[in-house]
Design a protein around this motif. Structure first.
Motif, PDB file in Angstrom:
ATOM      1  N   THR A  93     -62.179 -52.572 -15.912  1.00 13.52           N
ATOM      2  CA  THR A  93     -61.071 -51.799 -15.350  1.00 13.52           C
ATOM      3  C   THR A  93     -61.239 -50.333 -15.732  1.00 13.52           C
ATOM      4  OG1 THR A  93     -59.587 -53.700 -15.596  1.00 13.52           O
ATOM      5  CG2 THR A  93     -58.564 -51.537 -15.231  1.00 13.52           C
ATOM      6  N   PHE A  94     -61.189 -49.445 -14.740  1.00  8.62           N
ATOM      7  CA  PHE A  94     -61.346 -48.016 -15.016  1.00  8.62           C
ATOM      8  C   PHE A  94     -60.137 -47.468 -15.771  1.00  8.62           C
ATOM      9  CE2 PHE A  94     -64.336 -47.993 -11.309  1.00  8.62           C
ATOM     10  CZ  PHE A  94     -65.443 -47.507 -11.993  1.00  8.62           C
ATOM     11  N   ASP A  95     -60.431 -46.625 -16.771  1.00  9.95           N
ATOM     12  CA  ASP A  95     -59.388 -45.872 -17.463  1.00  9.95           C
ATOM     13  C   ASP A  95     -59.482 -44.434 -16.976  1.00  9.95           C
ATOM     14  OD1 ASP A  95     -57.599 -44.657 -19.156  1.00  9.95           O
ATOM     15  OD2 ASP A  95     -58.278 -45.720 -20.951  1.00  9.95           O
ATOM     16  N   HIS A  96     -58.829 -44.146 -15.861  1.00 10.81           N
ATOM     17  CA  HIS A  96     -58.979 -42.850 -15.205  1.00 10.81           C
ATOM     18  C   HIS A  96     -58.450 -41.694 -16.039  1.00 10.81           C
ATOM     19  CE1 HIS A  96     -60.393 -44.722 -11.515  1.00 10.81           C
ATOM     20  NE2 HIS A  96     -59.351 -45.546 -11.537  1.00 10.81           N
ATOM     21  N   ASP A  97     -57.526 -41.957 -16.939  1.00 11.43           N
ATOM     22  CA  ASP A  97     -56.990 -40.881 -17.773  1.00 11.43           C
ATOM     23  C   ASP A  97     -58.047 -40.314 -18.719  1.00 11.43           C
ATOM     24  OD1 ASP A  97     -54.492 -41.171 -16.635  1.00 11.43           O
ATOM     25  OD2 ASP A  97     -53.776 -42.559 -18.185  1.00 11.43           O
ATOM     26  N   LYS A  98     -59.130 -41.050 -18.912  1.00 15.68           N
ATOM     27  CA  LYS A  98     -60.163 -40.618 -19.854  1.00 15.68           C
ATOM     28  C   LYS A  98     -61.424 -40.100 -19.152  1.00 15.68           C
ATOM     29  CE  LYS A  98     -59.013 -43.646 -23.802  1.00 15.68           C
ATOM     30  NZ  LYS A  98     -57.745 -44.200 -23.325  1.00 15.68           N
ATOM     31  N   GLU A  99     -61.365 -39.829 -17.853  1.00 17.41           N
ATOM     32  CA  GLU A  99     -62.575 -39.395 -17.164  1.00 17.41           C
ATOM     33  C   GLU A  99     -63.048 -38.050 -17.693  1.00 17.41           C
ATOM     34  OE1 GLU A  99     -61.455 -39.267 -12.990  1.00 17.41           O
ATOM     35  OE2 GLU A  99     -61.159 -37.105 -13.092  1.00 17.41           O
ATOM     36  N   ARG A 100     -64.374 -37.894 -17.751  1.00 14.58           N
ATOM     37  CA  ARG A 100     -65.010 -36.657 -18.210  1.00 14.58           C
ATOM     38  C   ARG A 100     -65.796 -36.050 -17.048  1.00 14.58           C
ATOM     39  NH1 ARG A 100     -62.148 -35.302 -22.344  1.00 14.58           N
ATOM     40  NH2 ARG A 100     -60.765 -36.361 -20.857  1.00 14.58           N
ATOM     41  N   HIS A 101     -65.997 -34.734 -17.083  1.00 10.58           N
ATOM     42  CA  HIS A 101     -66.582 -34.025 -15.953  1.00 10.58           C
ATOM     43  C   HIS A 101     -67.854 -33.284 -16.366  1.00 10.58           C
ATOM     44  CE1 HIS A 101     -62.083 -34.003 -14.964  1.00 10.58           C
ATOM     45  NE2 HIS A 101     -62.644 -34.972 -14.265  1.00 10.58           N
ATOM     46  N   PHE A 102     -68.957 -33.615 -15.687  1.00 13.55           N
ATOM     47  CA  PHE A 102     -70.260 -33.027 -15.958  1.00 13.55           C
ATOM     48  C   PHE A 102     -70.620 -32.083 -14.821  1.00 13.55           C
ATOM     49  CE2 PHE A 102     -74.902 -33.476 -15.099  1.00 13.55           C
ATOM     50  CZ  PHE A 102     -75.366 -32.764 -16.196  1.00 13.55           C
ATOM     51  N   GLY A 106     -69.962 -28.618  -8.200  1.00 19.67           N
ATOM     52  CA  GLY A 106     -68.796 -29.384  -8.621  1.00 19.67           C
ATOM     53  C   GLY A 106     -69.097 -30.150  -9.891  1.00 19.67           C
ATOM     54  N   TYR A 107     -68.670 -31.416  -9.913  1.00 23.09           N
ATOM     55  CA  TYR A 107     -68.800 -32.223 -11.128  1.00 23.09           C
ATOM     56  C   TYR A 107     -69.169 -33.661 -10.789  1.00 23.09           C
ATOM     57  CZ  TYR A 107     -66.069 -28.341 -13.036  1.00 23.09           C
ATOM     58  OH  TYR A 107     -65.632 -27.100 -13.391  1.00 23.09           O
ATOM     59  N   HIS A 108     -69.913 -34.264 -11.686  1.00 24.09           N
ATOM     60  CA  HIS A 108     -70.044 -35.709 -11.685  1.00 24.09           C
ATOM     61  C   HIS A 108     -68.911 -36.267 -12.543  1.00 24.09           C
ATOM     62  CE1 HIS A 108     -74.640 -35.791 -10.672  1.00 24.09           C
ATOM     63  NE2 HIS A 108     -73.884 -35.391  -9.662  1.00 24.09           N
ATOM     64  N   VAL A 109     -68.233 -37.242 -12.015  1.00 20.79           N
ATOM     65  CA  VAL A 109     -67.067 -37.819 -12.682  1.00 20.79           C
ATOM     66  C   VAL A 109     -67.500 -39.040 -13.493  1.00 20.79           C
ATOM     67  CG1 VAL A 109     -64.795 -38.856 -12.359  1.00 20.79           C
ATOM     68  CG2 VAL A 109     -65.545 -36.981 -10.858  1.00 20.79           C
ATOM     69  N   PHE A 160     -65.550 -28.633  -6.886  1.00 18.33           N
ATOM     70  CA  PHE A 160     -64.749 -27.910  -7.872  1.00 18.33           C
ATOM     71  C   PHE A 160     -63.248 -28.116  -7.664  1.00 18.33           C
ATOM     72  CE2 PHE A 160     -68.367 -24.858  -8.788  1.00 18.33           C
ATOM     73  CZ  PHE A 160     -68.486 -25.254 -10.112  1.00 18.33           C
ATOM     74  N   GLU A 161     -62.810 -27.993  -6.409  1.00 15.67           N
ATOM     75  CA  GLU A 161     -61.378 -28.067  -6.139  1.00 15.67           C
ATOM     76  C   GLU A 161     -60.813 -29.473  -6.302  1.00 15.67           C
ATOM     77  OE1 GLU A 161     -63.535 -28.384  -2.135  1.00 15.67           O
ATOM     78  OE2 GLU A 161     -63.721 -27.270  -4.030  1.00 15.67           O
ATOM     79  N   LYS A 162     -61.692 -30.462  -6.475  1.00 16.06           N
ATOM     80  CA  LYS A 162     -61.249 -31.835  -6.679  1.00 16.06           C
ATOM     81  C   LYS A 162     -61.585 -32.326  -8.093  1.00 16.06           C
ATOM     82  CE  LYS A 162     -59.734 -32.551  -2.460  1.00 16.06           C
ATOM     83  NZ  LYS A 162     -58.303 -32.895  -2.163  1.00 16.06           N
ATOM     84  N   LYS A 163     -61.703 -31.401  -9.015  1.00 18.66           N
ATOM     85  CA  LYS A 163     -62.034 -31.774 -10.392  1.00 18.66           C
ATOM     86  C   LYS A 163     -60.967 -32.670 -11.002  1.00 18.66           C
ATOM     87  CE  LYS A 163     -62.962 -29.718 -14.970  1.00 18.66           C
ATOM     88  NZ  LYS A 163     -61.806 -30.222 -15.732  1.00 18.66           N
ATOM     89  N   GLU A 164     -59.715 -32.288 -10.873  1.00 17.51           N
ATOM     90  CA  GLU A 164     -58.633 -33.042 -11.497  1.00 17.51           C
ATOM     91  C   GLU A 164     -58.355 -34.335 -10.731  1.00 17.51           C
ATOM     92  OE1 GLU A 164     -57.696 -32.148 -14.371  1.00 17.51           O
ATOM     93  OE2 GLU A 164     -58.830 -30.284 -14.247  1.00 17.51           O
ATOM     94  N   ALA A 165     -58.126 -35.399 -11.477  1.00 14.71           N
ATOM     95  CA  ALA A 165     -57.951 -36.727 -10.880  1.00 14.71           C
ATOM     96  C   ALA A 165     -56.776 -36.768  -9.895  1.00 14.71           C
ATOM     97  CB  ALA A 165     -57.749 -37.757 -11.987  1.00 14.71           C
ATOM     98  N   ARG A 166     -55.735 -35.979 -10.157  1.00  8.11           N
ATOM     99  CA  ARG A 166     -54.557 -36.031  -9.287  1.00  8.11           C
ATOM    100  C   ARG A 166     -54.841 -35.520  -7.879  1.00  8.11           C
ATOM    101  NH1 ARG A 166     -53.743 -31.688 -12.776  1.00  8.11           N
ATOM    102  NH2 ARG A 166     -53.618 -29.648 -11.742  1.00  8.11           N
ATOM    103  N   THR A 167     -55.930 -34.773  -7.706  1.00  8.92           N
ATOM    104  CA  THR A 167     -56.257 -34.233  -6.382  1.00  8.92           C
ATOM    105  C   THR A 167     -57.040 -35.229  -5.528  1.00  8.92           C
ATOM    106  OG1 THR A 167     -58.351 -33.249  -7.127  1.00  8.92           O
ATOM    107  CG2 THR A 167     -56.359 -31.915  -7.364  1.00  8.92           C
ATOM    108  N   ARG A 168     -57.410 -36.360  -6.089  1.00  7.86           N
ATOM    109  CA  ARG A 168     -58.145 -37.404  -5.356  1.00  7.86           C
ATOM    110  C   ARG A 168     -57.606 -38.777  -5.750  1.00  7.86           C
ATOM    111  NH1 ARG A 168     -61.543 -38.145  -9.747  1.00  7.86           N
ATOM    112  NH2 ARG A 168     -61.962 -36.207 -10.856  1.00  7.86           N
TER     113      ARG A 168
END
Length: 246
Positions: free
Chosen positions: A83-92, A101-104, A125-133
């Protein structure tokens, strides 16, 4: 006696010049040979990667067993459930098809309570934050397939910036730092990454299947350059000696 010293220095200079010439030639030849050896290594590596990519996926446990015994797990297909824990995603920081942009990287919680970081794919870049996707933040148990990727032992180069953990921006894939910044203890962490395959995520983001397989392979060109310089040095020296004797 005063005239003997300048005459004696002539042979000494010739000997020193010959030694420098031999050392330079040996250096050029050794560099060329080293590049030939690197060429053979790179071609074998690329062939191994191509072969591994076509293998049937194995379990996470099988890859872990291989990793514990020192086996090469890089690019080996596997499947995993959690199960994904999306609150802990990191951005490369990364690029994909010319876009920045970033690899999630999102930790997947396994049934045994451990986490494995999944490179789910690319987000601009504009979709970095999880709430935007939000559509792509899939909930509940998931079974996915991908490729095992070994973690780095350290920063790949002094030219690479330090990771900005406070802003959740990673310039190199430091698995331990990614986990620590989310509060995941080392004992609860699978010691490698997984690059997810190209299965479409809801909403299209992150874009999966972003593993890069192309590697620079210029070793033949470098080998020819070093050998060419050695040949040119021999040719120029030969012409010089021929003219001096005439």
């Amino acid at each position: 006696m005063a005239e003997a010293q300048p005459r004696a220095r002539g042979p000494v200079r010739k000997i020193l010049a010959a030694l420098v010439w031999v050392a330079a030639l040996a250096t050029l030849l050794s560099l060329g040979t080293w590049q030939v050896q690197r060429l053979a290594w790179k071609e074998k590596l690329l062939a191994d990667i191509s072969e591994r990519r076509t293998e049937e996926p194995v379990t996470l446990e099988a890859i872990e067993a291989m990793e514990r015994t020192g086996g090469d797990i890089e690019y080996r297909p596997l499947s995993v459930t959690g199960t994904f824990d999306h609150d802990k995603e990191r951005h490369f920081l990364a690029t994909w098809n010319g876009q920045s942009g970033y690899h999630v990287y999102t930790p997947l919680l396994l049934a045994d309570g451990r986490y494995v970081f999944i490179n789910r794919g690319f987000a601009p870049f504009e979709k970095k934050e999880a709430r935007t996707r939000g559509e792509g933040q899939i909930a509940g148990g998931q079974t996915l397939s991908g490729l095992a990727r070994e973690k780095l032992d350290g920063k790949p180069s002094s030219l690479v910036p330090d990771n900005d953990i406070s802003k959740n921006v990673f310039y190199w894939k430091d698995l331990d730092a990614m986990a620590a910044s989310t509060g995941i203890a080392p004992a609860n962490l699978v010691p490698f990454f997984i690059d997810a395959d190209s299965a479409t995520n809801p909403g299209g983001l992150p874009v999966g299947g972003v593993t890069q397989f192309e590697m620079p392979n210029n070793h033949l060109q470098y080998a020819l350059t070093w050998y060419g310089l050695a040949l040119a040095m021999v040719g120029v020296s030969g012409v010089y000696i021929w003219r001096a004797r005439r």
